[in-house]
Write an enzyme that holds these catalytic residues in place. Structure first.
Site, PDB file in Angstrom:
ATOM      1  N   ASP A  60      41.984 -71.741 -69.294  1.00  0.00           N
ATOM      2  CA  ASP A  60      40.809 -72.614 -69.377  1.00  0.00           C
ATOM      3  C   ASP A  60      41.277 -74.047 -69.610  1.00  0.00           C
ATOM      4  O   ASP A  60      41.144 -74.612 -70.701  1.00  0.00           O
ATOM      5  CB  ASP A  60      39.888 -72.125 -70.503  1.00  0.00           C
ATOM      6  CG  ASP A  60      39.423 -70.695 -70.238  1.00  0.00           C
ATOM      7  OD1 ASP A  60      39.132 -70.374 -69.078  1.00  0.00           O
ATOM      8  OD2 ASP A  60      39.367 -69.906 -71.199  1.00  0.00           O
TER       9      ASP A  60
ATOM     10  N   LYS B 238      43.689 -65.196 -66.785  1.00  0.00           N
ATOM     11  CA  LYS B 238      42.297 -65.315 -66.353  1.00  0.00           C
ATOM     12  C   LYS B 238      42.059 -66.703 -65.786  1.00  0.00           C
ATOM     13  O   LYS B 238      42.438 -67.711 -66.385  1.00  0.00           O
ATOM     14  CB  LYS B 238      41.345 -65.084 -67.532  1.00  0.00           C
ATOM     15  CG  LYS B 238      39.870 -65.264 -67.176  1.00  0.00           C
ATOM     16  CD  LYS B 238      38.970 -65.047 -68.386  1.00  0.00           C
ATOM     17  CE  LYS B 238      38.931 -66.215 -69.332  1.00  0.00           C
ATOM     18  NZ  LYS B 238      38.118 -67.365 -68.826  1.00  0.00           N
TER      19      LYS B 238
ATOM     20  N   ASP C   1      37.398 -64.725 -63.181  1.00  0.00           N
ATOM     21  CA  ASP C   1      36.178 -64.660 -63.994  1.00  0.00           C
ATOM     22  C   ASP C   1      35.080 -65.504 -63.345  1.00  0.00           C
ATOM     23  O   ASP C   1      34.800 -66.617 -63.778  1.00  0.00           O
ATOM     24  CB  ASP C   1      36.486 -65.149 -65.408  1.00  0.00           C
ATOM     25  CG  ASP C   1      35.353 -64.866 -66.379  1.00  0.00           C
ATOM     26  OD1 ASP C   1      34.483 -64.036 -66.053  1.00  0.00           O
ATOM     27  OD2 ASP C   1      35.348 -65.477 -67.466  1.00  0.00           O
TER      28      ASP C   1
ATOM     29  N   LYS D 225      31.841 -64.204 -62.679  1.00  0.00           N
ATOM     30  CA  LYS D 225      30.505 -63.774 -63.121  1.00  0.00           C
ATOM     31  C   LYS D 225      29.486 -63.857 -61.987  1.00  0.00           C
ATOM     32  O   LYS D 225      28.435 -64.503 -62.113  1.00  0.00           O
ATOM     33  CB  LYS D 225      30.055 -64.588 -64.337  1.00  0.00           C
ATOM     34  CG  LYS D 225      30.965 -64.443 -65.548  1.00  0.00           C
ATOM     35  CD  LYS D 225      30.399 -65.200 -66.737  1.00  0.00           C
ATOM     36  CE  LYS D 225      31.297 -65.073 -67.959  1.00  0.00           C
ATOM     37  NZ  LYS D 225      32.582 -65.827 -67.800  1.00  0.00           N
TER      38      LYS D 225
ATOM     39  N   ASP E 291      23.910 -62.630 -57.360  1.00  0.00           N
ATOM     40  CA  ASP E 291      23.157 -63.169 -56.230  1.00  0.00           C
ATOM     41  C   ASP E 291      22.480 -61.996 -55.541  1.00  0.00           C
ATOM     42  O   ASP E 291      22.536 -60.861 -56.032  1.00  0.00           O
ATOM     43  CB  ASP E 291      24.096 -63.930 -55.273  1.00  0.00           C
ATOM     44  CG  ASP E 291      23.405 -65.107 -54.603  1.00  0.00           C
ATOM     45  OD1 ASP E 291      22.303 -64.898 -54.045  1.00  0.00           O
ATOM     46  OD2 ASP E 291      23.956 -66.226 -54.636  1.00  0.00           O
ATOM     47  N   ILE E 292      21.887 -62.241 -54.387  1.00  0.00           N
ATOM     48  CA  ILE E 292      21.305 -61.142 -53.635  1.00  0.00           C
ATOM     49  C   ILE E 292      22.432 -60.211 -53.183  1.00  0.00           C
ATOM     50  O   ILE E 292      23.590 -60.620 -53.070  1.00  0.00           O
ATOM     51  CB  ILE E 292      20.471 -61.640 -52.438  1.00  0.00           C
ATOM     52  CG1 ILE E 292      21.348 -62.385 -51.433  1.00  0.00           C
ATOM     53  CG2 ILE E 292      19.317 -62.519 -52.917  1.00  0.00           C
ATOM     54  CD1 ILE E 292      20.631 -62.730 -50.145  1.00  0.00           C
TER      55      ILE E 292
ATOM     56  N   THR F 192      25.013 -61.218 -50.416  1.00  0.00           N
ATOM     57  CA  THR F 192      25.887 -62.331 -50.799  1.00  0.00           C
ATOM     58  C   THR F 192      26.970 -61.865 -51.765  1.00  0.00           C
ATOM     59  O   THR F 192      28.140 -62.246 -51.645  1.00  0.00           O
ATOM     60  CB  THR F 192      25.054 -63.460 -51.438  1.00  0.00           C
ATOM     61  OG1 THR F 192      24.074 -63.892 -50.488  1.00  0.00           O
ATOM     62  CG2 THR F 192      25.916 -64.639 -51.823  1.00  0.00           C
TER      63      THR F 192
ATOM     64  N   THR G 186      29.757 -63.615 -75.138  1.00  0.00           N
ATOM     65  CA  THR G 186      30.132 -63.598 -76.554  1.00  0.00           C
ATOM     66  C   THR G 186      29.722 -64.879 -77.283  1.00  0.00           C
ATOM     67  O   THR G 186      29.870 -64.965 -78.504  1.00  0.00           O
ATOM     68  CB  THR G 186      31.650 -63.380 -76.727  1.00  0.00           C
ATOM     69  OG1 THR G 186      32.344 -64.348 -75.950  1.00  0.00           O
ATOM     70  CG2 THR G 186      32.047 -61.988 -76.317  1.00  0.00           C
TER      71      THR G 186
ATOM     72  N   ARG H 114      40.078 -63.938 -81.783  1.00  0.00           N
ATOM     73  CA  ARG H 114      40.660 -65.019 -82.574  1.00  0.00           C
ATOM     74  C   ARG H 114      41.660 -64.437 -83.567  1.00  0.00           C
ATOM     75  O   ARG H 114      41.303 -63.549 -84.354  1.00  0.00           O
ATOM     76  CB  ARG H 114      39.566 -65.788 -83.334  1.00  0.00           C
ATOM     77  CG  ARG H 114      38.637 -66.603 -82.419  1.00  0.00           C
ATOM     78  CD  ARG H 114      39.382 -67.759 -81.772  1.00  0.00           C
ATOM     79  NE  ARG H 114      38.518 -68.585 -80.939  1.00  0.00           N
ATOM     80  CZ  ARG H 114      38.313 -68.413 -79.642  1.00  0.00           C
ATOM     81  NH1 ARG H 114      38.895 -67.400 -79.024  1.00  0.00           N
ATOM     82  NH2 ARG H 114      37.552 -69.239 -78.958  1.00  0.00           N
TER      83      ARG H 114
ATOM     84  N   ARG I  88      42.000 -70.448 -75.914  1.00  0.00           N
ATOM     85  CA  ARG I  88      42.406 -71.593 -76.729  1.00  0.00           C
ATOM     86  C   ARG I  88      43.465 -71.302 -77.786  1.00  0.00           C
ATOM     87  O   ARG I  88      44.376 -72.120 -77.973  1.00  0.00           O
ATOM     88  CB  ARG I  88      41.166 -72.225 -77.384  1.00  0.00           C
ATOM     89  CG  ARG I  88      40.394 -73.110 -76.424  1.00  0.00           C
ATOM     90  CD  ARG I  88      38.989 -73.420 -76.921  1.00  0.00           C
ATOM     91  NE  ARG I  88      38.110 -72.272 -76.758  1.00  0.00           N
ATOM     92  CZ  ARG I  88      36.794 -72.321 -76.913  1.00  0.00           C
ATOM     93  NH1 ARG I  88      36.217 -73.452 -77.264  1.00  0.00           N
ATOM     94  NH2 ARG I  88      36.044 -71.244 -76.733  1.00  0.00           N
TER      95      ARG I  88
END
Length: 233
Positions: free
Chosen positions: A16, A38, A65, A67, A70-71, A74, A120, A181, A211
């Site tokens: 990220d 990821k 990732d 997520k 859609d229809i 797609t 989360t 964490r 992180r």
């Protein structure tokens, strides 16, 4: 006590970061400690999709990732192309029709489809604000059942819910848990978090950590410390 070699396959580091350069530096810094990464929205829109193909072609596992939601058509067409990229995991929201379309599209590939239950970052008040009638725990379990019936490869949920989800989906489906964490670390914007050892004890198959590793002064040391926590479960 778990062997560290086994745990290395179960730790996924979230790339990220805003640029491809930082992602490449992170992967290099973690070489030999981490073999699963990821890639989400932030990096995907900065060259991350090509980077995902590159990592996968070199034997590194990639969790894409996205997520998806859609229809049906797609979702299916997107999954067909993602399966050709060689990535290991892909997320989509756990809506029954979307899951069914994705499962059909991924047939014959090695792509593990993961159903995102409840983010989360959301607690009960967030769920009410979004118009849901269920609390997070209840909705997670309902969606886990729907994912199992749809033939999905796994579930994404908080490690708080992993134990209950594992009872529903059985021993074979992946249970992938973000919001991890290490002991004593800052929770950031995550509201439902647990330690690495507790996540493993709860039945998580894979832990997603961003992180606490990516922003650490010594990323390799941070990853190894989390692996040690996982092994202590």
């Amino acid at each position: 006590m778990h062997p560290v070699e086994t745990m290395r396959d179960r730790l996924i580091v979230g790339l990220d970061v805003p640029t491809l350069k930082e992602a490449e530096q992170t992967v290099r810094a973690l070489e030999g400690s981490v073999s699963f990464f990821k890639i989400g929205y932030q990096l995907a829109f900065a060259g991350g999709l090509d980077f995902a193909r590159e990592l996968a072609s070199g034997g590194t596992k990639v969790f894409l990732d996205m997520k998806l939601l859609d229809i049906d058509n797609t979702v299916a067409k997107g999954v067909e192309n993602i399966a050709r990229m060689g990535v290991s995991m892909l997320t989509l929201h756990a809506y029954p029709k979307a899951m069914q379309a994705a499962v059909e599209a991924a047939k014959g590939s090695d792509l593990c489809l993961l159903a995102v239950t409840v983010l989360t970052s959301m607690d009960e008040q967030d769920m009410i604000d979004a118009g849901y009638e269920h609390d997070p725990h209840t909705l997670v379990l309902r969606r886990a059942e729907q994912a199992l019936h749809a033939g999905m490869g796994g579930i994404v949920c908080s490690a708080e819910e992993a134990e209950a989800v594992r009872r529903i989906v059985g021993p074979d489906m992946a249970v992938v848990t973000p919001g991890i964490r290490p002991s004593g670390s800052d929770h950031g914007d995550q509201k439902r978090v647990v330690t690495p050892a507790q996540a493993i004890r709860n039945g998580s198959s894979h832990l997603v950590v961003g992180r606490p590793i990516v922003k650490a002064p010594d990323r390799r040391a941070a990853a190894e410390a989390i692996l040690a926590e996982m092994c202590s479960a």
